[in-house]
Design a protein around this motif. Structure first.
Motif, mmCIF file in Angstrom:
data_model
loop_
_atom_site.group_PDB
_atom_site.id
_atom_site.type_symbol
_atom_site.label_atom_id
_atom_site.label_comp_id
_atom_site.label_asym_id
_atom_site.label_seq_id
_atom_site.Cartn_x
_atom_site.Cartn_y
_atom_site.Cartn_z
ATOM 1 N N LYS A 170 3.778 15.814 -46.414
ATOM 2 C CA LYS A 170 3.171 16.020 -45.089
ATOM 3 C C LYS A 170 3.800 17.193 -44.349
ATOM 4 O O LYS A 170 3.119 17.888 -43.586
ATOM 5 C CB LYS A 170 3.296 14.739 -44.254
ATOM 6 C CG LYS A 170 2.378 13.626 -44.680
ATOM 7 C CD LYS A 170 2.289 12.533 -43.623
ATOM 8 C CE LYS A 170 3.611 11.825 -43.455
ATOM 9 N NZ LYS A 170 3.495 10.671 -42.507
ATOM 10 N N TRP A 179 1.388 20.171 -42.953
ATOM 11 C CA TRP A 179 1.244 20.481 -41.534
ATOM 12 C C TRP A 179 1.761 21.876 -41.186
ATOM 13 O O TRP A 179 1.170 22.576 -40.367
ATOM 14 C CB TRP A 179 1.944 19.430 -40.675
ATOM 15 C CG TRP A 179 1.205 18.136 -40.605
ATOM 16 C CD1 TRP A 179 1.637 16.912 -41.023
ATOM 17 C CD2 TRP A 179 -0.121 17.928 -40.101
ATOM 18 N NE1 TRP A 179 0.670 15.962 -40.818
ATOM 19 C CE2 TRP A 179 -0.422 16.548 -40.246
ATOM 20 C CE3 TRP A 179 -1.081 18.757 -39.544
ATOM 21 C CZ2 TRP A 179 -1.630 16.003 -39.857
ATOM 22 C CZ3 TRP A 179 -2.306 18.219 -39.156
ATOM 23 C CH2 TRP A 179 -2.567 16.856 -39.307
ATOM 24 N N ALA A 188 -0.783 24.322 -42.517
ATOM 25 C CA ALA A 188 -1.943 24.326 -41.621
ATOM 26 C C ALA A 188 -1.659 25.146 -40.370
ATOM 27 O O ALA A 188 -2.520 25.902 -39.890
ATOM 28 C CB ALA A 188 -2.310 22.889 -41.237
ATOM 29 N N THR A 189 -0.438 25.035 -39.852
ATOM 30 C CA THR A 189 -0.055 25.811 -38.665
ATOM 31 C C THR A 189 -0.079 27.300 -38.967
ATOM 32 O O THR A 189 -0.623 28.092 -38.184
ATOM 33 C CB THR A 189 1.355 25.397 -38.187
ATOM 34 O OG1 THR A 189 1.352 23.989 -37.887
ATOM 35 C CG2 THR A 189 1.747 26.174 -36.941
ATOM 36 N N LEU A 201 -3.690 28.554 -39.338
ATOM 37 C CA LEU A 201 -4.345 28.704 -38.039
ATOM 38 C C LEU A 201 -3.817 29.930 -37.289
ATOM 39 O O LEU A 201 -4.577 30.615 -36.593
ATOM 40 C CB LEU A 201 -4.148 27.443 -37.202
ATOM 41 C CG LEU A 201 -4.927 26.214 -37.694
ATOM 42 C CD1 LEU A 201 -4.435 24.957 -36.975
ATOM 43 C CD2 LEU A 201 -6.420 26.403 -37.463
ATOM 44 N N LEU A 215 -5.527 24.508 -31.734
ATOM 45 C CA LEU A 215 -5.274 23.739 -32.956
ATOM 46 C C LEU A 215 -3.884 24.005 -33.516
ATOM 47 O O LEU A 215 -3.292 23.129 -34.164
ATOM 48 C CB LEU A 215 -6.342 24.069 -34.009
ATOM 49 C CG LEU A 215 -7.777 23.652 -33.659
ATOM 50 C CD1 LEU A 215 -8.744 24.048 -34.761
ATOM 51 C CD2 LEU A 215 -7.858 22.154 -33.381
ATOM 52 N N THR A 272 -1.420 21.009 -34.759
ATOM 53 C CA THR A 272 -0.806 20.881 -36.084
ATOM 54 C C THR A 272 0.711 21.009 -36.006
ATOM 55 O O THR A 272 1.432 20.361 -36.777
ATOM 56 C CB THR A 272 -1.360 21.926 -37.065
ATOM 57 O OG1 THR A 272 -1.165 23.246 -36.531
ATOM 58 C CG2 THR A 272 -2.846 21.687 -37.315
ATOM 59 N N TYR A 279 2.137 17.620 -35.184
ATOM 60 C CA TYR A 279 2.243 16.735 -36.340
ATOM 61 C C TYR A 279 3.344 17.192 -37.291
ATOM 62 O O TYR A 279 4.018 16.366 -37.920
ATOM 63 C CB TYR A 279 0.900 16.660 -37.065
ATOM 64 C CG TYR A 279 -0.060 15.693 -36.408
ATOM 65 C CD1 TYR A 279 0.132 14.325 -36.521
ATOM 66 C CD2 TYR A 279 -1.149 16.139 -35.661
ATOM 67 C CE1 TYR A 279 -0.729 13.429 -35.918
ATOM 68 C CE2 TYR A 279 -2.013 15.253 -35.050
ATOM 69 C CZ TYR A 279 -1.799 13.897 -35.180
ATOM 70 O OH TYR A 279 -2.645 13.005 -34.565
ATOM 71 N N PHE A 280 3.540 18.497 -37.403
ATOM 72 C CA PHE A 280 4.628 19.010 -38.242
ATOM 73 C C PHE A 280 5.983 18.553 -37.715
ATOM 74 O O PHE A 280 6.834 18.085 -38.478
ATOM 75 C CB PHE A 280 4.563 20.541 -38.296
ATOM 76 C CG PHE A 280 5.821 21.174 -38.831
ATOM 77 C CD1 PHE A 280 6.162 21.064 -40.172
ATOM 78 C CD2 PHE A 280 6.673 21.880 -37.982
ATOM 79 C CE1 PHE A 280 7.332 21.646 -40.661
ATOM 80 C CE2 PHE A 280 7.840 22.454 -38.464
ATOM 81 C CZ PHE A 280 8.173 22.340 -39.805
ATOM 82 N N HIS A 320 -2.864 8.944 -32.389
ATOM 83 C CA HIS A 320 -3.841 9.662 -33.208
ATOM 84 C C HIS A 320 -5.202 9.737 -32.515
ATOM 85 O O HIS A 320 -5.835 10.806 -32.485
ATOM 86 C CB HIS A 320 -4.004 8.974 -34.566
ATOM 87 C CG HIS A 320 -2.817 9.105 -35.461
ATOM 88 N ND1 HIS A 320 -2.334 10.321 -35.906
ATOM 89 C CD2 HIS A 320 -2.005 8.162 -36.010
ATOM 90 C CE1 HIS A 320 -1.291 10.129 -36.689
ATOM 91 N NE2 HIS A 320 -1.059 8.822 -36.766
ATOM 92 N N THR A 378 -8.742 16.673 -28.179
ATOM 93 C CA THR A 378 -9.117 17.869 -28.933
ATOM 94 C C THR A 378 -10.626 18.054 -28.939
ATOM 95 O O THR A 378 -11.134 19.170 -28.751
ATOM 96 C CB THR A 378 -8.592 17.787 -30.378
ATOM 97 O OG1 THR A 378 -7.164 17.673 -30.355
ATOM 98 C CG2 THR A 378 -8.982 19.034 -31.167
ATOM 99 N N SER A 417 6.313 18.412 -28.789
ATOM 100 C CA SER A 417 6.838 18.848 -30.087
ATOM 101 C C SER A 417 8.295 19.283 -29.983
ATOM 102 O O SER A 417 9.145 18.870 -30.790
ATOM 103 C CB SER A 417 5.998 20.006 -30.637
ATOM 104 O OG SER A 417 4.656 19.614 -30.825
#
Length: 225
Positions: A30, A34, A37-38, A41, A74, A78, A81-82, A98, A105, A152
């Motif tokens: 994970k 994540w 994905a970051t 983006l 976004l 992400t 979540y990271f 979640h 969002t 975060s």
């Protein structure tokens, strides 16, 4: 395309490469998913900004503007979540978290593609384009963006205290590298446009190059040495 646009395209490539490297390294992890994905983006965000600057047709300018605001939002999601997964997941996120993240969002996406974050666009061939913001929508956008970022970094800061010493340094590297990038992006891409200055928005994404180099080198590459 001007030099600023070329720098944004270089930033796109710099983020795309490590995103695929990290994902292919362990796509079941994970943390890798994540962070990849970051980075992906961020790459799309930089590309959209380059296209925004290079476009002259009003419809295209607005489309690219909407897209780079969406990508930036976004990124905050992400990254949230990271940071929850990295370097270890101390406590699982509840279903409520979640659902709330998904709901806000979706609401933000609706705002971006209905009324929009920006209003009138003042085109310029010399430095890109200036746009007038929708104050309320911009405020809601900032609440979303800074809300996820704040949670975060608070989460990372707590982990720096709670986790063992041998892992603490890795978390510190991620914390300070991403904090530098987040501050630069917030100043050049959110704060200055608030005062009508869109001329320097291209600077924000450039700071991600430093972030990518530090984190990939000292977190993901070092891990396999």
């Amino acid at each position: 395309m001007d030099i600023e646009g070329l720098l944004l395209l270089i930033t796109t490539g710099v983020n795309f490469g490590p995103a695929f490297f990290i994902l292919l390294k362990n796509w079941r992890n994970k943390i890798n998913v994540w962070f990849a994905a970051t980075l992906f983006l961020i790459a799309v965000w930089s590309f959209c900004m380059a296209m925004f600057r290079a476009s002259f047709e009003p419809r295209l300018i607005r489309m690219w503007s909407d897209l780079y605001y969406l990508m930036a939002a976004l990124i905050a999601l992400t990254f949230f979540y990271f940071t929850h997964s990295f370097p270890v997941e101390i406590k699982k996120l509840s279903r409520f978290v979640h659902v709330t993240a998904l709901a806000v969002t979706i609401i933000l996406v609706f705002i971006i593609f209905s009324e929009g974050i920006v209003g009138d666009i003042r085109r310029s061939a010399s430095y890109g384009h200036d746009v007038a913001i929708h104050p309320m929508n911009y405020f809601l956008y900032c609440v979303y963006f800074f809300g996820f970022l704040a949670v975060s970094f608070i989460h990372l800061r707590k982990k720096m205290v709670l986790i063992p010493a041998f892992t603490k340094k890795v978390v510190e590297i991620v914390f300070y590298a991403t904090l530098l990038s987040a501050i630069a992006g917030s100043v050049f891409d959110l704060m200055l446009p608030l005062f009508g200055n869109y001329r320097l928005i291209w600077i924000g994404p450039l700071f991600t190059i430093v972030m990518v180099f530090i984190i990939v080198r000292y977190v993901f590459i070092k891990e396999i040495q």
